[in-house]
Design a protein around this motif. Sequence first.
Motif, PDB file in Angstrom:
ATOM      1  N   ASP A  85       0.813  -1.220   0.000  1.00 46.07           N
ATOM      2  CA  ASP A  85       0.000   0.000   0.000  1.00 46.07           C
ATOM      3  C   ASP A  85       0.845   1.268   0.000  1.00 46.07           C
ATOM      4  OD1 ASP A  85       0.930   0.215   2.642  1.00 46.07           O
ATOM      5  OD2 ASP A  85      -0.854  -0.746   3.472  1.00 46.07           O
ATOM      6  N   SER A  86       0.239   2.374   0.463  1.00 47.52           N
ATOM      7  CA  SER A  86       0.878   3.683   0.388  1.00 47.52           C
ATOM      8  C   SER A  86       2.182   3.756   1.165  1.00 47.52           C
ATOM      9  CB  SER A  86      -0.077   4.762   0.903  1.00 47.52           C
ATOM     10  OG  SER A  86      -0.488   4.486   2.227  1.00 47.52           O
ATOM     11  N   VAL A 112       3.967   7.412   0.176  1.00 43.21           N
ATOM     12  CA  VAL A 112       3.065   8.563   0.280  1.00 43.21           C
ATOM     13  C   VAL A 112       3.308   9.302   1.600  1.00 43.21           C
ATOM     14  CG1 VAL A 112       0.650   9.286   0.447  1.00 43.21           C
ATOM     15  CG2 VAL A 112       1.309   7.478  -1.161  1.00 43.21           C
ATOM     16  N   THR A 132      11.780   7.545   1.169  1.00 43.12           N
ATOM     17  CA  THR A 132      10.731   6.531   1.095  1.00 43.12           C
ATOM     18  C   THR A 132      11.368   5.175   1.358  1.00 43.12           C
ATOM     19  OG1 THR A 132      10.979   6.375  -1.308  1.00 43.12           O
ATOM     20  CG2 THR A 132       9.298   7.881  -0.465  1.00 43.12           C
ATOM     21  N   SER A 175      -0.939   3.081  -3.634  1.00 44.43           N
ATOM     22  CA  SER A 175      -1.624   3.731  -2.522  1.00 44.43           C
ATOM     23  C   SER A 175      -3.081   3.291  -2.469  1.00 44.43           C
ATOM     24  CB  SER A 175      -1.548   5.251  -2.684  1.00 44.43           C
ATOM     25  OG  SER A 175      -2.203   5.900  -1.621  1.00 44.43           O
ATOM     26  N   ASN A 179      -5.280  -0.560   4.994  1.00 43.14           N
ATOM     27  CA  ASN A 179      -6.516  -0.318   4.246  1.00 43.14           C
ATOM     28  C   ASN A 179      -7.544  -1.423   4.445  1.00 43.14           C
ATOM     29  OD1 ASN A 179      -5.726   2.224   2.934  1.00 43.14           O
ATOM     30  ND2 ASN A 179      -4.194   0.950   1.942  1.00 43.14           N
ATOM     31  N   HIS A 184      -0.344   9.430   6.984  1.00 49.30           N
ATOM     32  CA  HIS A 184       0.842   8.814   6.399  1.00 49.30           C
ATOM     33  C   HIS A 184       2.112   9.308   7.107  1.00 49.30           C
ATOM     34  CE1 HIS A 184      -2.094   8.440   3.043  1.00 49.30           C
ATOM     35  NE2 HIS A 184      -1.536   7.254   2.964  1.00 49.30           N
TER      36      HIS A 184
END
Length: 203
Positions: A13-14, A19, A27, A51, A79, A175
């Motif tokens: 995911d993000s 993100v 990152t 994301s 999520n 985030h």
Amino acid sequence: MSSEPLRLALFGDSLAAGVGSSSTADTLGPLLIADLAVAGVAAAHRVFAVSGARSAALAGQVAAAGAWPQVAAVVVGANDLTHAVPADQAVAELTAALGTLRGAGVEVVLVPAPDLGIVAHVPPALREFVRAVSADFRAAQSRAAVALGVTVADTSGASAAFVRDPSMFSADRFHPSSAGYRRIAVDVAPLVRAAARAFREPR
């Protein structure tokens, strides 16, 4: 040992996609690559994470990666929790993707669901409930991963740092910020290093 760069794939995911960070270098992928370089392991990375992805998206991400990955970091669960995906369904989807990677000889590190109870948007009266649900979900993910020979990251240290220091969050207060990603990498990088060694020097 191979002189070719180790191939590290990021799925999920993000958080795997970075993100919230104000710099690409901060990152997860580049941070893990930098840590491997310090350990003397030349590596390249590709991000297949998207994301907003839930565990159901992992099969497509793994298929898109094909035979490229040698080591993988899978970051997923937030999520699923925010969309109230049943734990048994999400874990089955995760298990299928991890099984595909392991069946292809990929060394895998799972970064399981975070403690969403620390997120500012959660009302104080619900924090303990959200924390408990997150912990149960994370435990189910971890059991499934370990059964497949996947290493599971313990990010409790990072969670505690996020509670102490709001600057670990980005402006959306959900985030991680660049500082938050650097702190998460502290918990994940040693496991990716070990996975790289395991891939290059199998027993």
